[in-house]
Scaffold this motif. Structure first.
Motif, short mmCIF file in Angstrom:
data_model
loop_
_atom_site.label_atom_id
_atom_site.label_comp_id
_atom_site.label_asym_id
_atom_site.label_seq_id
_atom_site.Cartn_x
_atom_site.Cartn_y
_atom_site.Cartn_z
N LYS A 18 8.75 -11.28 -9.92
CA LYS A 18 7.92 -11.64 -11.15
C LYS A 18 7.05 -10.55 -11.43
CE LYS A 18 8.57 -16.76 -10.88
NZ LYS A 18 7.90 -17.75 -10.58
N VAL A 19 6.49 -9.92 -10.21
CA VAL A 19 5.46 -8.95 -10.39
C VAL A 19 5.75 -7.86 -9.48
CG1 VAL A 19 2.90 -8.51 -10.32
CG2 VAL A 19 3.67 -10.60 -11.22
N MET B 136 0.24 -9.61 0.25
CA MET B 136 1.48 -10.45 -0.15
C MET B 136 1.63 -11.54 0.60
SD MET B 136 4.75 -8.75 1.52
CE MET B 136 4.87 -7.07 0.88
N GLY B 137 2.15 -12.61 -0.20
CA GLY B 137 2.48 -13.99 0.27
C GLY B 137 3.64 -13.89 1.19
N GLU B 138 3.91 -15.15 2.01
CA GLU B 138 4.95 -15.18 3.11
C GLU B 138 6.19 -14.92 2.43
OE1 GLU B 138 4.45 -15.38 6.24
OE2 GLU B 138 2.07 -15.06 5.81
N ASP B 139 6.35 -15.12 1.30
CA ASP B 139 7.81 -14.97 0.55
C ASP B 139 7.88 -13.64 -0.19
OD1 ASP B 139 8.49 -17.71 1.29
OD2 ASP B 139 7.60 -18.35 -0.46
N GLY B 140 6.89 -12.88 0.07
CA GLY B 140 7.09 -11.49 -0.51
C GLY B 140 7.93 -10.48 0.04
N THR B 141 8.46 -9.55 -0.73
CA THR B 141 9.36 -8.39 -0.40
C THR B 141 8.60 -6.90 -0.57
OG1 THR B 141 11.08 -9.99 -1.17
CG2 THR B 141 11.70 -7.51 -0.89
N LEU B 142 9.05 -6.23 0.48
CA LEU B 142 8.62 -5.17 0.79
C LEU B 142 9.75 -4.16 0.27
CD1 LEU B 142 6.36 -2.55 1.35
CD2 LEU B 142 7.34 -2.85 3.54
N LEU C 168 -1.26 1.54 6.08
CA LEU C 168 -0.63 1.21 4.59
C LEU C 168 0.04 -0.02 4.68
CD1 LEU C 168 -0.40 1.77 1.73
CD2 LEU C 168 1.07 3.67 2.17
N LEU C 169 1.11 0.00 5.57
CA LEU C 169 1.97 -1.10 5.53
C LEU C 169 1.36 -2.40 6.04
CD1 LEU C 169 5.16 0.36 7.36
CD2 LEU C 169 4.80 -0.37 5.02
N GLU C 170 0.26 -2.36 6.76
CA GLU C 170 -0.49 -3.55 7.05
C GLU C 170 -1.34 -4.11 5.81
OE1 GLU C 170 -1.28 -2.80 11.77
OE2 GLU C 170 -2.89 -1.97 10.42
N ASN C 171 -1.97 -3.13 5.12
CA ASN C 171 -2.53 -3.42 3.76
C ASN C 171 -1.55 -4.13 2.74
OD1 ASN C 171 -5.00 -2.23 4.69
ND2 ASN C 171 -4.88 -0.55 3.74
N CYS C 172 -0.37 -3.75 2.74
CA CYS C 172 0.82 -4.40 1.76
C CYS C 172 0.94 -5.61 2.29
CB CYS C 172 1.82 -3.42 1.74
SG CYS C 172 1.76 -2.13 1.03
N ARG C 173 0.96 -5.69 3.79
CA ARG C 173 1.44 -7.10 4.37
C ARG C 173 0.29 -8.16 4.27
NH1 ARG C 173 2.07 -11.43 5.10
NH2 ARG C 173 3.13 -12.52 6.82
N ALA C 174 -0.97 -7.64 4.18
CA ALA C 174 -2.13 -8.59 3.77
C ALA C 174 -2.19 -8.95 2.63
CB ALA C 174 -3.47 -7.72 4.21
N VAL D 299 -5.07 -3.04 -0.70
CA VAL D 299 -3.88 -3.02 -1.91
C VAL D 299 -3.98 -4.35 -2.66
CG1 VAL D 299 -1.52 -3.26 -2.28
CG2 VAL D 299 -2.29 -1.77 -0.43
N PRO D 300 -3.66 -4.23 -3.93
CA PRO D 300 -3.85 -5.30 -5.06
C PRO D 300 -3.01 -6.73 -4.55
CG PRO D 300 -3.71 -3.38 -6.13
CD PRO D 300 -3.26 -3.13 -4.74
N GLU D 301 -3.61 -7.64 -4.76
CA GLU D 301 -2.85 -9.05 -4.21
C GLU D 301 -2.06 -9.63 -5.54
OE1 GLU D 301 -5.74 -11.73 -2.97
OE2 GLU D 301 -6.12 -10.76 -1.10
N GLY D 302 -1.18 -10.45 -5.42
CA GLY D 302 -0.71 -11.16 -6.70
C GLY D 302 0.85 -10.68 -7.06
N GLY D 303 1.24 -9.80 -6.20
CA GLY D 303 2.76 -9.20 -6.37
C GLY D 303 3.62 -10.14 -5.42
N ASP D 304 5.07 -10.27 -5.94
CA ASP D 304 5.86 -10.98 -5.06
C ASP D 304 6.79 -9.87 -4.49
OD1 ASP D 304 6.92 -10.58 -7.54
OD2 ASP D 304 8.50 -12.16 -7.22
N CYS D 305 6.66 -8.51 -5.05
CA CYS D 305 7.37 -7.35 -4.48
C CYS D 305 6.40 -6.38 -4.46
CB CYS D 305 8.40 -6.99 -5.45
SG CYS D 305 9.46 -5.57 -4.93
N TYR D 306 6.35 -5.42 -3.25
CA TYR D 306 5.65 -4.18 -3.04
C TYR D 306 6.47 -3.34 -3.01
CZ TYR D 306 1.36 -7.02 -3.20
OH TYR D 306 0.22 -7.90 -3.58
#
Length: 363
Positions: free
Chosen positions: A198-199, A291-297, A283-289, A259-266
């Motif tokens: 979605k985002v 995103m939600g548990e269902d997010g995708t990198l 950088l990856l840790e910031n992305c992990r922090a 990193v901005p929150e709110g995405g389901d894909c980073y």
């Protein structure tokens, strides 16, 4: 040398037998290896010939057909004899055709040096032949000695700090990266199904070429363009021209802080390779922090193949070593880096481009 001496030298491992080879012996036995090695040693000649054409804008002036060196020299206010010599060399490199009437025309490859040509490589040629980007390569041995970048040894500051403080150089870098994104990175877009998201938060998204393509091909998708303030300003213009402004949030910031929150894909498109493991992990840790548990990198990056397989990525890796202090990685190295930051590797999708799509999920 006698047969006995030959035998003695061979049995003792003495290299003097080879050292006494006559020139005719070298010619007879080593023409191809020596010629190939010389081509590598003198590779910078070709880089500068192509870069000179691109910088002067000669390919743009040849877009409508063949012209003479003298005619081109008048237009570009350069020395006609010197230009002729460069054009002649470019013909040897098959970037130009050199006709018997002493006119020059673009080859199929030469058209890609035009500013207005689809997938133009003009700015890439200008960047990699420019003195500020080129000179640090002379310090490659020092980068190997210390295991880190050599750019700051030459310029007194790291690469991105330098281009942020030098608008002309920064503008050239932006245009070159935009061209690169329009080539290799867009070929990687089809390797992952972005329609399931979605985002998409495009971290280090540059001018927004990749994000613009995703929005163009996925009508329900929204995007967040996150990069340094100078870069985000340019992205607004490109995405505005594409009519996507209302579907994008433009967020300037430092990705090593948050990193901005709110995405389901980073998405990190040709970003991770610019940094060593410590900074890449942060950088990856910031992305992990974020995103939600269902997010995708999703990482768009060149992945070095295993088992010593020759790859363009191994050369690009040295560009990273010298210029930014980063590196390109093998699949096991990427997997280990992802795991250290709280991700598990799901897949590495390879396509026509050297750039792969690496997909990971939160652990």
């Amino acid at each position: 040398m006698t047969e006995q001496a030959d035998s003695s030298a061979e049995s003792s491992g003495d290299s003097s037998a080879d050292e006494q080879l006559k020139p005719v012996d070298v010619i007879a036995h080593s023409v191809l290896p020596v010629a190939g090695l010389m081509q590598l040693i003198l590779g910078h000649w070709g880089t500068q010939v192509v870069g000179t054409l691109a910088t002067l804008g000669i390919p743009d002036s040849l877009a409508d057909g063949p012209r003479s060196a003298e005619d081109l020299a008048k237009q570009h206010e350069v020395d006609p004899r010197a230009l002729y010599r460069v054009l002649r060399a470019a013909a040897t490199l098959r970037v130009l055709d050199h006709a018997q009437d002493e006119t020059f025309a673009l080859t199929e490859a030469g058209h890609f040096l035009r500013t207005d040509y689809p997938f133009s490589m003009r700015y890439n040629a200008m960047l990699h032949s420019s003195r500020w980007h080129w000179d640090p390569w002379s310090l490659a041995p020092e980068a190997v000695r210390k295991g880190g970048e050599a750019f700051s040894d030459h310029h007194g500051q790291p690469y991105y700090a330098y281009i942020d403080k030098h608008p002309e150089e920064g503008g050239l870098f932006d245009r070159a990266m935009t061209a690169m994104a329009s080539q290799a990175q867009l070929l990687a877009v089809s390797l992952h199904d972005f329609g399931q998201h979605k985002v998409v938060v495009d971290v280090g998204g540059g001018a927004g070429v990749v994000l613009s393509n995703l929005l163009e091909t996925h009508a329900e998708l929204r995007g967040v363009l996150f990069d340094r303030e100078r870069v985000v300003a340019g992205a607004k213009e490109l995405l505005g021209e594409a009519g996507h402004t209302e579907r994008v949030d433009f967020v300037p910031g430092d990705m090593f802080e948050s990193v901005p929150e709110g995405g389901d894909c980073y998405l990190l498109s040709m970003v991770l390779n610019d940094y060593n493991d410590d900074k890449a992990r942060k950088l990856l840790e910031n992305c992990r922090a974020a995103m939600g548990e269902d997010g995708t990198l999703v990482l768009f990056d060149m992945v070095i193949p295993g088992n010593g397989t020759p790859s363009f990525a191994t050369l690009g890796d040295i560009e990273c070593l010298v210029v930014s202090g980063g590196e390109l990685r093998t699949e096991p190295e990427i997997k280990a880096l992802l795991e250290s930051a709280g991700f598990r590797l799901e897949a590495v999708h390879r396509g026509f481009s050297p750039v792969c799509a690496v997909v990971a999920k939160p652990e």
